[in-house]
Design a protein around this motif. Structure first.
Motif, PDB file in Angstrom:
ATOM      1  N   GLU A 122      67.998  17.597  31.188  1.00 25.87           N
ATOM      2  CA  GLU A 122      67.960  19.054  31.247  1.00 25.87           C
ATOM      3  C   GLU A 122      68.601  19.637  29.996  1.00 25.87           C
ATOM      4  OE1 GLU A 122      69.643  22.690  34.015  1.00 25.87           O
ATOM      5  OE2 GLU A 122      69.359  20.711  34.890  1.00 25.87           O
ATOM      6  N   ARG A 123      67.979  20.673  29.416  1.00 25.15           N
ATOM      7  CA  ARG A 123      68.453  21.228  28.155  1.00 25.15           C
ATOM      8  C   ARG A 123      69.485  22.334  28.374  1.00 25.15           C
ATOM      9  NH1 ARG A 123      63.468  23.128  24.847  1.00 25.15           N
ATOM     10  NH2 ARG A 123      65.112  23.626  23.391  1.00 25.15           N
ATOM     11  N   SER A 124      70.299  22.186  29.381  1.00 20.89           N
ATOM     12  CA  SER A 124      71.267  23.232  29.699  1.00 20.89           C
ATOM     13  C   SER A 124      72.369  23.319  28.665  1.00 20.89           C
ATOM     14  CB  SER A 124      71.874  22.972  31.084  1.00 20.89           C
ATOM     15  OG  SER A 124      72.504  21.702  31.113  1.00 20.89           O
ATOM     16  N   GLY A 125      72.552  22.232  27.872  1.00 19.45           N
ATOM     17  CA  GLY A 125      73.631  22.239  26.894  1.00 19.45           C
ATOM     18  C   GLY A 125      73.261  22.861  25.565  1.00 19.45           C
ATOM     19  N   LEU A 126      72.018  23.332  25.405  1.00 19.95           N
ATOM     20  CA  LEU A 126      71.599  23.927  24.142  1.00 19.95           C
ATOM     21  C   LEU A 126      72.181  25.331  23.986  1.00 19.95           C
ATOM     22  CD1 LEU A 126      67.849  22.904  23.905  1.00 19.95           C
ATOM     23  CD2 LEU A 126      69.703  22.104  22.446  1.00 19.95           C
ATOM     24  N   GLY A 127      72.845  25.551  22.866  1.00 23.38           N
ATOM     25  CA  GLY A 127      73.339  26.887  22.553  1.00 23.38           C
ATOM     26  C   GLY A 127      72.416  27.565  21.554  1.00 23.38           C
ATOM     27  N   THR A 128      72.551  28.866  21.430  1.00 20.82           N
ATOM     28  CA  THR A 128      71.696  29.624  20.511  1.00 20.82           C
ATOM     29  C   THR A 128      72.535  30.651  19.764  1.00 20.82           C
ATOM     30  OG1 THR A 128      69.904  29.449  22.133  1.00 20.82           O
ATOM     31  CG2 THR A 128      69.579  30.957  20.287  1.00 20.82           C
ATOM     32  N   MET A 129      72.456  30.619  18.446  1.00 21.19           N
ATOM     33  CA  MET A 129      73.142  31.618  17.636  1.00 21.19           C
ATOM     34  C   MET A 129      72.328  32.910  17.620  1.00 21.19           C
ATOM     35  SD  MET A 129      75.895  30.206  16.875  1.00 21.19           S
ATOM     36  CE  MET A 129      76.542  31.444  15.739  1.00 21.19           C
ATOM     37  N   PRO A 130      72.992  34.077  17.576  1.00 22.01           N
ATOM     38  CA  PRO A 130      72.267  35.350  17.713  1.00 22.01           C
ATOM     39  C   PRO A 130      71.290  35.642  16.590  1.00 22.01           C
ATOM     40  CG  PRO A 130      74.563  35.722  17.120  1.00 22.01           C
ATOM     41  CD  PRO A 130      74.442  34.284  17.475  1.00 22.01           C
ATOM     42  N   TYR A 131      71.510  35.069  15.419  1.00 25.85           N
ATOM     43  CA  TYR A 131      70.642  35.350  14.289  1.00 25.85           C
ATOM     44  C   TYR A 131      69.463  34.388  14.179  1.00 25.85           C
ATOM     45  CZ  TYR A 131      73.772  31.698  12.510  1.00 25.85           C
ATOM     46  OH  TYR A 131      74.504  30.551  12.375  1.00 25.85           O
ATOM     47  N   PHE A 132      69.520  33.252  14.867  1.00 25.53           N
ATOM     48  CA  PHE A 132      68.537  32.204  14.581  1.00 25.53           C
ATOM     49  C   PHE A 132      67.133  32.515  15.121  1.00 25.53           C
ATOM     50  CE2 PHE A 132      66.866  28.043  13.784  1.00 25.53           C
ATOM     51  CZ  PHE A 132      67.630  27.583  12.720  1.00 25.53           C
ATOM     52  N   PRO A 133      66.968  32.784  16.422  1.00 25.96           N
ATOM     53  CA  PRO A 133      65.619  33.115  16.896  1.00 25.96           C
ATOM     54  C   PRO A 133      65.019  34.359  16.216  1.00 25.96           C
ATOM     55  CG  PRO A 133      67.015  32.512  18.730  1.00 25.96           C
ATOM     56  CD  PRO A 133      67.923  32.666  17.546  1.00 25.96           C
ATOM     57  N   PRO A 134      65.803  35.433  15.977  1.00 29.55           N
ATOM     58  CA  PRO A 134      65.207  36.569  15.274  1.00 29.55           C
ATOM     59  C   PRO A 134      64.703  36.222  13.874  1.00 29.55           C
ATOM     60  CG  PRO A 134      67.204  37.263  16.400  1.00 29.55           C
ATOM     61  CD  PRO A 134      67.150  35.772  16.501  1.00 29.55           C
ATOM     62  N   ILE A 135      65.447  35.393  13.142  1.00 35.63           N
ATOM     63  CA  ILE A 135      64.979  34.983  11.814  1.00 35.63           C
ATOM     64  C   ILE A 135      63.694  34.176  11.937  1.00 35.63           C
ATOM     65  CG2 ILE A 135      65.515  33.549   9.801  1.00 35.63           C
ATOM     66  CD1 ILE A 135      68.442  34.421  10.127  1.00 35.63           C
ATOM     67  N   MET A 136      63.630  33.307  12.948  1.00 31.51           N
ATOM     68  CA  MET A 136      62.393  32.567  13.175  1.00 31.51           C
ATOM     69  C   MET A 136      61.219  33.515  13.426  1.00 31.51           C
ATOM     70  SD  MET A 136      63.684  29.352  15.557  1.00 31.51           S
ATOM     71  CE  MET A 136      62.055  28.579  15.586  1.00 31.51           C
ATOM     72  N   GLY A 137      61.455  34.511  14.272  1.00 26.68           N
ATOM     73  CA  GLY A 137      60.393  35.470  14.557  1.00 26.68           C
ATOM     74  C   GLY A 137      59.953  36.238  13.324  1.00 26.68           C
ATOM     75  N   GLN A 138      60.914  36.640  12.507  1.00 28.76           N
ATOM     76  CA  GLN A 138      60.600  37.363  11.271  1.00 28.76           C
ATOM     77  C   GLN A 138      59.808  36.473  10.315  1.00 28.76           C
ATOM     78  OE1 GLN A 138      61.644  40.564  10.071  1.00 28.76           O
ATOM     79  NE2 GLN A 138      62.536  41.196  12.011  1.00 28.76           N
ATOM     80  N   MET A 139      60.188  35.206  10.219  1.00 33.30           N
ATOM     81  CA  MET A 139      59.472  34.299   9.318  1.00 33.30           C
ATOM     82  C   MET A 139      58.039  34.065   9.775  1.00 33.30           C
ATOM     83  SD  MET A 139      62.349  31.494   8.135  1.00 33.30           S
ATOM     84  CE  MET A 139      61.163  30.652   7.063  1.00 33.30           C
TER      85      MET A 139
END
Length: 254
Positions: free
Chosen positions: A214-231
């Motif tokens: 289970e991927r419950s231990g994955l953390g996410t930085m606040p800037y990372f997914p938005p930068i991915m979306g912008q790219m």
């Protein structure tokens, strides 16, 4: 209203030219998933002048989304993501056409979803998390000759400078990409454009009592997914406007 739209797009037109701006205004982009990557991608596409959207999601905004999703605020908690996203797009460009589909994207309903909606789209963005569904999308896109770009995993990543647009078979240091490469070969998927990070991420940890996988231990930085979306939005905008991307130049030199 046409002059107002021209003023909004003036700075883009300086780079893309009037023909590029016109191509974006007449284009349609379908985005599957409105989470951290998808919501920021749609926002950037709207600001970039894309005229038509097909937005697919079934989720509602949750308090845990606030750290990374463009549509997540305390004022939007509990609201359907498709409704919040549609409102944001129209606030950016009131002339935009926004079609929303209140549905989870699953391998079981994918064919019907694409047959009904993807035929109207110039580009499809896969911004969902489930690998089995991502593989189904890739296979369907190849079969239907759909322009597709797929977001890979951003969990436990810190450094956005390691993000790359590449073919799935040219990716490195990404657990999701490794699985996708193996499964794409099995399914005869010869090409899949992805955005991924070549950063070596820390291993995921599971909360006590959860299954090991289970991927419950994955953390996410606040800037990372938005930068991915912008790219991803940048790649789609350049493609539709006919502006050659750096990735395409590098690929041609190989």
């Amino acid at each position: 209203m046409a002059s107002e739209l021209h003023n909004e797009m003036t700075r883009c037109a300086r780079i893309l030219g009037s023909e590029g701006v016109a191509a974006l205004a007449s284009s349609c982009v379908m985005v599957l998933g409105l989470g951290g990557v998808g919501s920021s991608c749609v926002e950037a596409l709207a600001r970039g002048g894309v005229g038509k959207f097909i937005l697919v999601d079934h989720d509602v905004v949750d308090i845990t989304n606030i750290n990374r999703q463009a549509i997540a605020f305390h004022s939007t908690i509990g609201r359907k993501k498709i409704d919040v996203m549609r409102q944001m797009v129209l606030d950016i460009n009131p002339q935009a056409q926004v079609e929303v589909v209140d549905s989870f994207v699953l391998a079981e309903n994918l064919d019907a979803l694409l047959d009904e909606h993807a035929v109207k789209a110039d580009f499809v963005v896969d911004a969902i998390d489930t690998i089995s569904t991502k593989l189904a999308i890739a296979a369907a896109a190849q079969e239907r000759d759909i322009n597709l770009i797929s977001a890979m995993g951003g969990g436990n990543k810190l450094h956005p400078e390691y993000l790359r647009v590449a073919d799935i078979y040219d990716t490195v240091n990404c657990r999701m990409c490794r699985i996708m490469r193996k499964e794409c070969r099995k399914r005869g998927i010869s090409h899949l454009r992805v955005l991924y990070s070549c950063e070596e991420a820390a291993a995921a940890t599971a909360r006590p009592g959860t299954e090991r996988g289970e991927r419950s231990g994955l953390g996410t930085m606040p800037y990372f997914p938005p930068i991915m979306g912008q790219m991803i939005a940048g790649y789609v905008i350049r493609s539709i406007a006919g502006v050659e991307s750096r990735e395409d130049v590098l690929a041609r030199r190989k």
